[in-house]
Design an enzyme around this catalytic site. Structure first.
Site, PDB file in Angstrom:
ATOM      1  N   ASN A  65       1.050   4.930   1.536  1.00  0.00           N
ATOM      2  CA  ASN A  65       0.519   5.748   2.618  1.00  0.00           C
ATOM      3  C   ASN A  65       0.555   7.209   2.190  1.00  0.00           C
ATOM      4  O   ASN A  65       1.589   7.697   1.728  1.00  0.00           O
ATOM      5  CB  ASN A  65       1.331   5.551   3.889  1.00  0.00           C
ATOM      6  N   THR A 119       0.838  -1.202   0.000  1.00  0.00           N
ATOM      7  CA  THR A 119       0.000   0.000   0.000  1.00  0.00           C
ATOM      8  C   THR A 119       0.872   1.250   0.000  1.00  0.00           C
ATOM      9  O   THR A 119       2.004   1.232   0.487  1.00  0.00           O
ATOM     10  CB  THR A 119      -0.920   0.047   1.239  1.00  0.00           C
ATOM     11  N   GLU A 150      -4.458   5.007   3.175  1.00  0.00           N
ATOM     12  CA  GLU A 150      -3.669   3.998   2.468  1.00  0.00           C
ATOM     13  C   GLU A 150      -4.379   3.582   1.194  1.00  0.00           C
ATOM     14  O   GLU A 150      -5.606   3.459   1.175  1.00  0.00           O
ATOM     15  CB  GLU A 150      -3.457   2.760   3.345  1.00  0.00           C
TER      16      GLU A 150
END
Length: 313
Positions: A211, A209, A256
């Site tokens: 951020n 992911t 995210e």
């Protein structure tokens, strides 16, 4: 587009200025209706389309206890105004002194002597000056005296509902991003910079992911969303989570996003996240395996949504 930060910096005359005045928070369909009229009038007059807006938002000065959170940043407002064709954006520092200006003083000193407006286009609920005593009728009467016309534009409606910045905020707090987008006339989005996270997505959940840190003051309700991601002119599909990651006991809200079929390094890059639809609330899972399973289900659901949902970005 020219950006002028204070009235005192407006040091030249523009030809046949067509002016609109307002906060334009969100630049939603109601605002776009006004801007469209400004552009139409400016073309007819071979004039200059100009917007007067305020920074900070008047409510942050006059009623800070209401904690009004802006839908977009000033930079986003600039981008949207430029896209609409506005040539001059006049950003007035809003103070209590400015708020206490008498309506006639505002008309003569600001609209006539400084801006030299030839046409003024405002929303039908527009009021100005000390205690909001300045009315559209007063503006029209003074326009006959000083040589400018006044056009009041009725609010926009979507499915019978009046489009307003406050209603958009209410939708966002509910996570109703599709309704927000219908009021904006485009997919609701936020922009942010990719920062280094805790590394759980790749190392623990096997789902990388990005951020995001973002300057926005308000964002959709915590939860999982089907999103599109804009980066360097490219659009990708993905799934996003806004929340505290309760399975890991975090205290702070994080943003995210997992981009489908993407493996590049985005650290330090700026992304625009378009929220297409809400999938679910954020949940606490008994273990990381259960969390990973649910995220993969979210990814599948997001893919199905994005394959069928088409919306202007």
């Amino acid at each position: 587009m020219e950006i002028i930060r204070e009235l005192g910096n407006l040091n030249k005359a523009y030809p046949n200025t067509v002016l609109t005045i307002g906060n334009f928070d969100g630049v939603h369909l109601g605002h776009q209706k006004i801007l469209s009229m400004v552009m139409k009038e400016a073309r007819a007059r071979k004039g200059t389309p100009m917007v007067m807006t305020f920074d900070p938002h008047p409510m942050k000065v006059l009623a800070p206890e209401r904690d009004v959170r802006l839908l977009i940043t000033f930079e986003e407002k600039v981008r949207l105004m430029k896209s609409a064709g506005i040539r001059v954006l006049l950003s007035i520092p809003f103070t209590k002194e400015f708020a206490n200006m008498q309506p006639d003083h505002f008309i003569t000193e600001v609209l006539v002597n400084n801006i030299r407006a030839k046409a003024i286009i405002i929303g039908s609920q527009y009021a100005f000056g000390k205690n909001k005593k300045g009315t559209i009728d007063l503006l029209r009467r003074r326009g006959k005296k000083y040589g400018f016309t006044v056009h009041a534009v009725r609010h926009a409606k979507v499915h019978g509902h009046i489009v307003s910045s406050s209603s958009i905020r209410t939708f966002l707090m509910k996570g109703a991003v599709r309704e927000v987008s219908s009021f904006l006339g485009r997919a609701y989005s936020i922009e942010g910079k990719v920062i280094r996270g805790k590394g759980r997505g790749q190392k623990i959940l096997h789902i990388p992911t990005a951020n995001i840190t973002t300057p926005v003051e308000i964002s959709p309700k915590e939860g999982v969303y089907a999103v599109r991601i804009g980066w360097e002119g490219n659009i990708f599909n993905g799934v996003a989570n806004i929340g505290k990651n309760p399975t890991f006991g975090n205290a702070d809200i994080s943003y995210e996003v997992h981009i489908f079929n993407f493996s590049g390094n985005l650290l330090g890059k700026h992304l625009r996240i378009y929220f297409m639809d809400r999938i679910r609330n954020e949940q606490t899972f008994p273990d990381t395996e259960s969390l990973e399973k649910r995220i993969r289900e979210d990814m599948k659901q997001a893919g199905e949504i994005l394959n069928t949902l088409h919306m202007d970005l």
